[in-house]
Design a protein around this motif. Sequence first.
Motif, PDB file in Angstrom:
ATOM      1  N   UNK A   1       6.474  -1.393 -31.618  1.00 24.38           N
ATOM      2  CA  UNK A   1       5.573  -0.697 -32.516  1.00 24.38           C
ATOM      3  C   UNK A   1       5.800   0.812 -32.382  1.00 24.38           C
ATOM      4  N   UNK A   2       5.751   1.530 -33.496  1.00 26.91           N
ATOM      5  CA  UNK A   2       5.949   2.979 -33.458  1.00 26.91           C
ATOM      6  C   UNK A   2       4.842   3.675 -32.664  1.00 26.91           C
ATOM      7  N   UNK A   3       5.236   4.706 -31.944  1.00 32.29           N
ATOM      8  CA  UNK A   3       4.275   5.484 -31.162  1.00 32.29           C
ATOM      9  C   UNK A   3       3.937   6.765 -31.914  1.00 32.29           C
ATOM     10  N   UNK A   4       2.639   7.089 -31.915  1.00 32.86           N
ATOM     11  CA  UNK A   4       2.128   8.294 -32.548  1.00 32.86           C
ATOM     12  C   UNK A   4       1.413   9.093 -31.466  1.00 32.86           C
ATOM     13  N   UNK A   5       1.714  10.378 -31.380  1.00 33.87           N
ATOM     14  CA  UNK A   5       1.050  11.243 -30.411  1.00 33.87           C
ATOM     15  C   UNK A   5       0.053  12.137 -31.127  1.00 33.87           C
ATOM     16  N   UNK A   6      -1.173  12.117 -30.644  1.00 34.70           N
ATOM     17  CA  UNK A   6      -2.254  12.942 -31.167  1.00 34.70           C
ATOM     18  C   UNK A   6      -2.498  14.065 -30.168  1.00 34.70           C
ATOM     19  N   UNK A   7      -2.529  15.289 -30.646  1.00 34.73           N
ATOM     20  CA  UNK A   7      -2.822  16.438 -29.784  1.00 34.73           C
ATOM     21  C   UNK A   7      -4.121  17.055 -30.271  1.00 34.73           C
ATOM     22  N   UNK A   8      -5.133  17.000 -29.413  1.00 35.24           N
ATOM     23  CA  UNK A   8      -6.441  17.552 -29.744  1.00 35.24           C
ATOM     24  C   UNK A   8      -6.384  19.075 -29.727  1.00 35.24           C
ATOM     25  N   UNK A   9      -7.389  19.688 -30.325  1.00 35.38           N
ATOM     26  CA  UNK A   9      -7.458  21.150 -30.396  1.00 35.38           C
ATOM     27  C   UNK A   9      -7.395  21.790 -29.006  1.00 35.38           C
ATOM     28  N   UNK A  10      -7.931  21.095 -27.998  1.00 33.74           N
ATOM     29  CA  UNK A  10      -7.925  21.635 -26.629  1.00 33.74           C
ATOM     30  C   UNK A  10      -6.618  21.368 -25.886  1.00 33.74           C
ATOM     31  N   UNK A  20       3.075  -0.945 -38.105  1.00 31.66           N
ATOM     32  CA  UNK A  20       3.793  -0.642 -39.338  1.00 31.66           C
ATOM     33  C   UNK A  20       2.978  -1.144 -40.531  1.00 31.66           C
ATOM     34  N   UNK A  21       2.816  -0.270 -41.524  1.00 36.64           N
ATOM     35  CA  UNK A  21       2.051  -0.611 -42.718  1.00 36.64           C
ATOM     36  C   UNK A  21       0.610  -0.157 -42.674  1.00 36.64           C
ATOM     37  N   UNK A  22       0.106   0.114 -41.488  1.00 34.94           N
ATOM     38  CA  UNK A  22      -1.260   0.627 -41.337  1.00 34.94           C
ATOM     39  C   UNK A  22      -1.201   2.156 -41.345  1.00 34.94           C
ATOM     40  N   UNK A  23      -2.354   2.791 -41.486  1.00 32.44           N
ATOM     41  CA  UNK A  23      -2.380   4.251 -41.544  1.00 32.44           C
ATOM     42  C   UNK A  23      -2.460   4.869 -40.142  1.00 32.44           C
ATOM     43  N   UNK A  24      -2.088   6.123 -40.075  1.00 30.98           N
ATOM     44  CA  UNK A  24      -2.206   6.884 -38.831  1.00 30.98           C
ATOM     45  C   UNK A  24      -3.681   6.960 -38.432  1.00 30.98           C
ATOM     46  N   UNK A  25      -4.569   7.049 -39.406  1.00 35.13           N
ATOM     47  CA  UNK A  25      -6.006   7.055 -39.116  1.00 35.13           C
ATOM     48  C   UNK A  25      -6.433   5.764 -38.435  1.00 35.13           C
ATOM     49  N   UNK A  26      -5.920   4.622 -38.912  1.00 37.05           N
ATOM     50  CA  UNK A  26      -6.272   3.348 -38.294  1.00 37.05           C
ATOM     51  C   UNK A  26      -5.782   3.294 -36.852  1.00 37.05           C
ATOM     52  N   UNK A  27      -4.599   3.832 -36.590  1.00 36.95           N
ATOM     53  CA  UNK A  27      -4.095   3.872 -35.211  1.00 36.95           C
ATOM     54  C   UNK A  27      -5.031   4.702 -34.346  1.00 36.95           C
ATOM     55  N   UNK A  28      -5.536   5.813 -34.889  1.00 35.97           N
ATOM     56  CA  UNK A  28      -6.454   6.673 -34.136  1.00 35.97           C
ATOM     57  C   UNK A  28      -7.773   5.963 -33.867  1.00 35.97           C
ATOM     58  N   UNK A  89      -3.954   8.654 -45.291  1.00 35.75           N
ATOM     59  CA  UNK A  89      -2.969   8.576 -46.369  1.00 35.75           C
ATOM     60  C   UNK A  89      -1.533   8.610 -45.859  1.00 35.75           C
ATOM     61  N   UNK A  90      -1.367   8.624 -44.539  1.00 37.40           N
ATOM     62  CA  UNK A  90      -0.037   8.585 -43.934  1.00 37.40           C
ATOM     63  C   UNK A  90       0.142   7.191 -43.342  1.00 37.40           C
ATOM     64  N   UNK A  91       1.080   6.440 -43.906  1.00 36.84           N
ATOM     65  CA  UNK A  91       1.269   5.062 -43.480  1.00 36.84           C
ATOM     66  C   UNK A  91       2.450   4.955 -42.523  1.00 36.84           C
ATOM     67  N   UNK A  92       2.242   4.205 -41.473  1.00 35.00           N
ATOM     68  CA  UNK A  92       3.207   4.093 -40.381  1.00 35.00           C
ATOM     69  C   UNK A  92       4.410   3.253 -40.814  1.00 35.00           C
ATOM     70  N   UNK A  93       5.585   3.791 -40.522  1.00 37.05           N
ATOM     71  CA  UNK A  93       6.845   3.081 -40.710  1.00 37.05           C
ATOM     72  C   UNK A  93       7.599   3.170 -39.384  1.00 37.05           C
ATOM     73  N   UNK A  94       8.629   2.372 -39.239  1.00 33.49           N
ATOM     74  CA  UNK A  94       9.444   2.429 -38.022  1.00 33.49           C
ATOM     75  C   UNK A  94      10.049   3.813 -37.854  1.00 33.49           C
ATOM     76  N   UNK A  95      10.338   4.479 -38.967  1.00 38.84           N
ATOM     77  CA  UNK A  95      10.924   5.820 -38.956  1.00 38.84           C
ATOM     78  C   UNK A  95       9.996   6.865 -38.329  1.00 38.84           C
ATOM     79  N   UNK A  96       8.704   6.580 -38.278  1.00 44.21           N
ATOM     80  CA  UNK A  96       7.739   7.532 -37.722  1.00 44.21           C
ATOM     81  C   UNK A  96       7.525   7.369 -36.221  1.00 44.21           C
ATOM     82  N   UNK A  97       8.305   6.516 -35.578  1.00 50.42           N
ATOM     83  CA  UNK A  97       8.185   6.339 -34.132  1.00 50.42           C
ATOM     84  C   UNK A  97       8.393   7.677 -33.431  1.00 50.42           C
TER      85      UNK A  97
END
Length: 108
Positions: A1-10, A20-28, A89-97
């Motif tokens: 599964x593709x990995x997404x890194x979230x960096x908080x304001x701090x 894959x196919x789900x949104x970045x928001x759903x991953x969060x 509105x950003x949907x996860x693909x393998x390319x976004x790993x």
Amino acid sequence: MPKITFIAHDGTTTTVEGVVGKSVMEAAVNNNIRGIDADCGGECACATCHVYVDEPWLSKVGLPEEGSNEASMLSFAAVTQPDSRLSCQVFITAELDGMVVRMPEGQH
């Protein structure tokens, strides 16, 4: 599964696996990422999942189309930048790993 890194304001960094196919928001939301409120549940109706997409990834996800619902909703976000997107509105693909997104100080 593709990995997404979230960096908080701090500067706090959290990496999660997205589906894959789900949104970045759903991953969060599914991984309890603080700073992604997602009040509308991903319907592009609230701008509380606003993120800044790191430059290397922006060409892969693109910008919101002018006149789109997303572009309109971003006008309600507190502090937008040229790399602003609504993560629903950003949907996860393998390319976004490995994609990195940064979160604003607040969503309201």
